[in-house]
Design a protein around this motif. Structure first.
Motif, PDB file in Angstrom:
ATOM      1  N   PRO A   1       0.824  -1.227   0.000  1.00 39.01           N
ATOM      2  CA  PRO A   1       0.000   0.000   0.000  1.00 39.01           C
ATOM      3  C   PRO A   1       0.848   1.264   0.000  1.00 39.01           C
ATOM      4  O   PRO A   1       0.473   2.267  -0.613  1.00 39.01           O
ATOM      5  CB  PRO A   1      -0.821  -0.122   1.286  1.00 39.01           C
ATOM      6  CG  PRO A   1      -0.851  -1.581   1.593  1.00 39.01           C
ATOM      7  CD  PRO A   1       0.459  -2.123   1.117  1.00 39.01           C
ATOM      8  N   GLU A   2       2.002   1.246   0.672  1.00 38.35           N
ATOM      9  CA  GLU A   2       2.850   2.426   0.730  1.00 38.35           C
ATOM     10  C   GLU A   2       3.363   2.811  -0.655  1.00 38.35           C
ATOM     11  O   GLU A   2       3.477   3.997  -0.988  1.00 38.35           O
ATOM     12  CB  GLU A   2       4.034   2.192   1.669  1.00 38.35           C
ATOM     13  CG  GLU A   2       3.652   1.968   3.128  1.00 38.35           C
ATOM     14  CD  GLU A   2       3.153   0.564   3.399  1.00 38.35           C
ATOM     15  OE1 GLU A   2       2.604   0.330   4.488  1.00 38.35           O
ATOM     16  OE2 GLU A   2       3.307  -0.300   2.507  1.00 38.35           O
ATOM     17  N   THR A   3       3.673   1.813  -1.462  1.00 38.36           N
ATOM     18  CA  THR A   3       4.152   2.069  -2.811  1.00 38.36           C
ATOM     19  C   THR A   3       3.053   2.667  -3.668  1.00 38.36           C
ATOM     20  O   THR A   3       3.279   3.590  -4.455  1.00 38.36           O
ATOM     21  CB  THR A   3       4.657   0.763  -3.452  1.00 38.36           C
ATOM     22  OG1 THR A   3       5.679   0.200  -2.626  1.00 38.36           O
ATOM     23  CG2 THR A   3       5.223   1.019  -4.830  1.00 38.36           C
ATOM     24  N   VAL A   4       1.840   2.145  -3.511  1.00 35.44           N
ATOM     25  CA  VAL A   4       0.712   2.655  -4.281  1.00 35.44           C
ATOM     26  C   VAL A   4       0.426   4.107  -3.917  1.00 35.44           C
ATOM     27  O   VAL A   4       0.149   4.947  -4.778  1.00 35.44           O
ATOM     28  CB  VAL A   4      -0.540   1.780  -4.043  1.00 35.44           C
ATOM     29  CG1 VAL A   4      -1.747   2.376  -4.746  1.00 35.44           C
ATOM     30  CG2 VAL A   4      -0.291   0.359  -4.523  1.00 35.44           C
ATOM     31  N   ALA A   5       0.512   4.421  -2.633  1.00 38.19           N
ATOM     32  CA  ALA A   5       0.231   5.785  -2.177  1.00 38.19           C
ATOM     33  C   ALA A   5       1.240   6.784  -2.740  1.00 38.19           C
ATOM     34  O   ALA A   5       0.911   7.953  -2.949  1.00 38.19           O
ATOM     35  CB  ALA A   5       0.241   5.832  -0.651  1.00 38.19           C
ATOM     36  N   ALA A   6       2.470   6.328  -2.988  1.00 41.24           N
ATOM     37  CA  ALA A   6       3.507   7.228  -3.495  1.00 41.24           C
ATOM     38  C   ALA A   6       3.471   7.383  -5.009  1.00 41.24           C
ATOM     39  O   ALA A   6       4.174   8.223  -5.573  1.00 41.24           O
ATOM     40  CB  ALA A   6       4.884   6.715  -3.070  1.00 41.24           C
TER      41      ALA A   6
ATOM     42  N   PRO B   1       2.281   8.557  -8.639  1.00 42.75           N
ATOM     43  CA  PRO B   1       1.498   9.652  -9.218  1.00 42.75           C
ATOM     44  C   PRO B   1       0.127   9.168  -9.680  1.00 42.75           C
ATOM     45  O   PRO B   1      -0.003   8.048 -10.200  1.00 42.75           O
ATOM     46  CB  PRO B   1       2.349  10.111 -10.400  1.00 42.75           C
ATOM     47  CG  PRO B   1       3.745   9.719 -10.021  1.00 42.75           C
ATOM     48  CD  PRO B   1       3.614   8.432  -9.254  1.00 42.75           C
ATOM     49  N   THR B   2      -0.894  10.002  -9.509  1.00 38.02           N
ATOM     50  CA  THR B   2      -2.270   9.599  -9.773  1.00 38.02           C
ATOM     51  C   THR B   2      -2.480   9.107 -11.201  1.00 38.02           C
ATOM     52  O   THR B   2      -3.141   8.085 -11.424  1.00 38.02           O
ATOM     53  CB  THR B   2      -3.228  10.764  -9.485  1.00 38.02           C
ATOM     54  OG1 THR B   2      -3.052  11.192  -8.140  1.00 38.02           O
ATOM     55  CG2 THR B   2      -4.675  10.338  -9.690  1.00 38.02           C
ATOM     56  N   VAL B   3      -1.909   9.819 -12.165  1.00 40.04           N
ATOM     57  CA  VAL B   3      -2.084   9.424 -13.564  1.00 40.04           C
ATOM     58  C   VAL B   3      -1.512   8.034 -13.804  1.00 40.04           C
ATOM     59  O   VAL B   3      -2.126   7.192 -14.469  1.00 40.04           O
ATOM     60  CB  VAL B   3      -1.421  10.449 -14.500  1.00 40.04           C
ATOM     61  CG1 VAL B   3      -1.460   9.955 -15.945  1.00 40.04           C
ATOM     62  CG2 VAL B   3      -2.123  11.799 -14.389  1.00 40.04           C
ATOM     63  N   ARG B   4      -0.334   7.765 -13.262  1.00 43.70           N
ATOM     64  CA  ARG B   4       0.271   6.440 -13.437  1.00 43.70           C
ATOM     65  C   ARG B   4      -0.520   5.369 -12.697  1.00 43.70           C
ATOM     66  O   ARG B   4      -0.650   4.239 -13.176  1.00 43.70           O
ATOM     67  CB  ARG B   4       1.718   6.460 -12.934  1.00 43.70           C
ATOM     68  CG  ARG B   4       2.625   7.364 -13.748  1.00 43.70           C
ATOM     69  CD  ARG B   4       4.072   7.152 -13.395  1.00 43.70           C
ATOM     70  NE  ARG B   4       4.944   8.058 -14.126  1.00 43.70           N
ATOM     71  CZ  ARG B   4       6.261   7.981 -14.114  1.00 43.70           C
ATOM     72  NH1 ARG B   4       6.860   7.044 -13.413  1.00 43.70           N
ATOM     73  NH2 ARG B   4       6.985   8.842 -14.799  1.00 43.70           N
TER      74      ARG B   4
ATOM     75  N   TYR C   1      10.296   7.745  -8.055  1.00 42.21           N
ATOM     76  CA  TYR C   1       9.772   8.725  -8.998  1.00 42.21           C
ATOM     77  C   TYR C   1      10.446  10.065  -8.781  1.00 42.21           C
ATOM     78  O   TYR C   1      10.464  10.600  -7.676  1.00 42.21           O
ATOM     79  CB  TYR C   1       8.261   8.889  -8.830  1.00 42.21           C
ATOM     80  CG  TYR C   1       7.494   7.635  -9.152  1.00 42.21           C
ATOM     81  CD1 TYR C   1       7.425   7.172 -10.465  1.00 42.21           C
ATOM     82  CD2 TYR C   1       6.860   6.906  -8.156  1.00 42.21           C
ATOM     83  CE1 TYR C   1       6.735   6.012 -10.775  1.00 42.21           C
ATOM     84  CE2 TYR C   1       6.162   5.747  -8.456  1.00 42.21           C
ATOM     85  CZ  TYR C   1       6.105   5.311  -9.766  1.00 42.21           C
ATOM     86  OH  TYR C   1       5.425   4.169 -10.052  1.00 42.21           O
ATOM     87  N   GLY C   2      11.005  10.597  -9.876  1.00 37.31           N
ATOM     88  CA  GLY C   2      11.644  11.912  -9.807  1.00 37.31           C
ATOM     89  C   GLY C   2      10.766  12.959 -10.458  1.00 37.31           C
ATOM     90  O   GLY C   2       9.538  12.908 -10.374  1.00 37.31           O
ATOM     91  N   ASP C   3      11.416  13.893 -11.155  1.00 37.71           N
ATOM     92  CA  ASP C   3      10.678  14.967 -11.803  1.00 37.71           C
ATOM     93  C   ASP C   3      10.330  14.656 -13.259  1.00 37.71           C
ATOM     94  O   ASP C   3       9.768  15.495 -13.960  1.00 37.71           O
ATOM     95  CB  ASP C   3      11.507  16.268 -11.775  1.00 37.71           C
ATOM     96  CG  ASP C   3      11.754  16.742 -10.346  1.00 37.71           C
ATOM     97  OD1 ASP C   3      10.883  16.493  -9.491  1.00 37.71           O
ATOM     98  OD2 ASP C   3      12.823  17.348 -10.109  1.00 37.71           O
ATOM     99  N   GLU C   4      10.676  13.429 -13.699  1.00 41.21           N
ATOM    100  CA  GLU C   4      10.406  13.113 -15.093  1.00 41.21           C
ATOM    101  C   GLU C   4       8.900  13.025 -15.339  1.00 41.21           C
ATOM    102  O   GLU C   4       8.123  12.698 -14.448  1.00 41.21           O
ATOM    103  CB  GLU C   4      11.078  11.787 -15.490  1.00 41.21           C
ATOM    104  CG  GLU C   4      10.425  10.538 -14.910  1.00 41.21           C
ATOM    105  CD  GLU C   4      10.745  10.332 -13.451  1.00 41.21           C
ATOM    106  OE1 GLU C   4       9.979   9.600 -12.789  1.00 41.21           O
ATOM    107  OE2 GLU C   4      11.739  10.888 -12.979  1.00 41.21           O
ATOM    108  N   ARG C   5       8.505  13.324 -16.580  1.00 42.35           N
ATOM    109  CA  ARG C   5       7.111  13.275 -16.951  1.00 42.35           C
ATOM    110  C   ARG C   5       6.877  12.136 -17.926  1.00 42.35           C
ATOM    111  O   ARG C   5       7.696  11.866 -18.808  1.00 42.35           O
ATOM    112  CB  ARG C   5       6.679  14.600 -17.594  1.00 42.35           C
ATOM    113  CG  ARG C   5       6.787  15.785 -16.678  1.00 42.35           C
ATOM    114  CD  ARG C   5       6.360  17.060 -17.390  1.00 42.35           C
ATOM    115  NE  ARG C   5       4.981  16.965 -17.858  1.00 42.35           N
ATOM    116  CZ  ARG C   5       4.386  17.896 -18.601  1.00 42.35           C
ATOM    117  NH1 ARG C   5       5.069  18.984 -18.960  1.00 42.35           N
ATOM    118  NH2 ARG C   5       3.122  17.741 -18.986  1.00 42.35           N
ATOM    119  N   SER C   6       5.736  11.489 -17.760  1.00 47.45           N
ATOM    120  CA  SER C   6       5.396  10.413 -18.680  1.00 47.45           C
ATOM    121  C   SER C   6       5.039  10.990 -20.047  1.00 47.45           C
ATOM    122  O   SER C   6       4.397  12.033 -20.160  1.00 47.45           O
ATOM    123  CB  SER C   6       4.203   9.605 -18.126  1.00 47.45           C
ATOM    124  OG  SER C   6       3.795   8.638 -19.072  1.00 47.45           O
TER     125      SER C   6
END
Length: 347
Positions: free
Chosen positions: A120-125, A127-130, A203-208
């Motif tokens: 669950p901790e990984t899911v919470a971290a 990004p919403t879109v991903r 996850y860094g500052d990169e954008r999908s």
């Protein structure tokens, strides 16, 4: 021999640290410069002193699937037994490579992949879109691949046994972001055992680069086509069971009920006479039975996941093919791929 393939496209910021973190059990590292405009391959050749590293180059960008096909073929030609895929962006922990290799070496799996949804901790971290995108892709992949207990199909941290890879039609697997999901579909047709391992991405500052609303139709089309092909192959060509009858009867009954019901409704509207209860039941009952048949077929399909790894029994089969194709004779010949040696620290 254990090999690692790293597809590289605009990865100059992190690829050197990723290579440096690859643990000693790995014998070969292949960095595939996929027509990279910022010269990732040049950077690796110039700055990396790891003797395990080889740089493979594409004259033009072919996508992650094309880069992996090149890396896979070179690893097979060099005699690799297990081939691991990691990305060059630093979002995966190379220290976990032994954990991915161990189930395959122990004969418990043919293919091992990461699962970012395990904790669950990984899911919470995430990004919403991903999070939403991967959840939708996971659901679609269950239908197309038949691996109903596998999640996070787009995860790029994978390991595969070379014998299984020899059976994969790499030239036909999608070259785009669907590469990993296509691999699962192909593995499903082979009845290979796939194992999920929990991973924690960074996850860094990169954008999908993926645009969700533009992906919907291509995804539905691709997964739908793979689902139909898998059902035909697994339930009618390679095997036939009660579920095969349910796959046939379910859609047929639903279609009959819909056509009959629509015809009866149109006839009643034209004549002004209400349809009888028997007519309504004659339309509704086939639809109900058809839905039940499809649900039963899906239940059978979800319980029909492969349980026995195939790679321990493939050695002799690969050696005895009519063409004599095997790890000792194949070559990743590709006129558009230039092979450059890395790991010498530059000029």
């Amino acid at each position: 021999m254990i090999a690692v393939v790293i597809p590289c496209y605009r990865e100059t910021a992190a690829v050197l640290s990723v290579i440096a973190a690859v643990p000693p059990p790995v014998d070969r590292i292949y960095c595939v410069d996929d027509g990279c405009p910022d010269g990732t391959g040049d950077l690796v050749e110039r700055e990396c002193a790891d003797p395990r590293v080889t740089v493979l180059r594409h004259a033009r960008n072919r996508g992650v699937g094309g880069a992996m096909a090149t890396g896979y073929l070179q690893a097979l030609a060099d005699g690799a037994e297990i081939i691991v895929k990691i990305d060059g962006d630093g979002q995966m922990a190379p220290r976990l490579i032994p954990a991915f290799v161990e189930p395959i070496r122990a004969g418990r799996a043919d293919y091992v992949k990461g699962n970012r949804f395990f904790r669950p901790e990984t899911v919470a971290a995430m990004p919403t879109v991903r999070l939403v995108g991967n959840a939708v892709l996971s659901f679609l992949n269950k239908f197309s691949s038949g691996y109903w207990q596998i999640f996070d199909p787009t995860n790029g941290f994978t390991a595969i046994h070379a014998r299984v890879l020899w059976l994969m039609p790499l030239e036909r697997i999608d070259r785009s972001y669907l590469f990993e999901t296509e691999m699962l579909y192909r593995l499903g047709t082979l009845r290979a055992v796939v194992l999920d391992l929990p991973v924690k991405p960074v996850y860094g500052d990169e954008r999908s680069h993926l645009v969700p609303h533009r992906m919907i139709l291509p995804l539905l089309g691709r997964h739908g086509a793979n689902f139909l092909r898998r059902i035909v192959y697994c339930y009618f060509l390679r095997d036939f069971s009660v579920a095969s009858l349910e796959w046939l009867l379910g859609p047929a009954l639903i279609l009959f009920g819909l056509i009959f019901g629509a015809s009866a409704w149109a006839s009643a509207g034209a004549s002004g006479v209400e349809a009888t209860a028997g007519t309504v039941m004659l339309a509704a009952l086939p639809i109900i039975l058809g839905v039940q048949a499809l649900l039963s077929a899906l239940n059978f399909d979800s319980a029909n996941q492969p349980r026995t790894p195939i790679h321990p029994t493939l050695g002799d089969l690969l050696d005895e093919t009519e063409e004599g194709v095997g790890p000792r004779t194949a070559s990743p010949t590709n006129p558009e791929t230039d092979h450059g040696a890395g790991g010498d620290g530059g000029e």
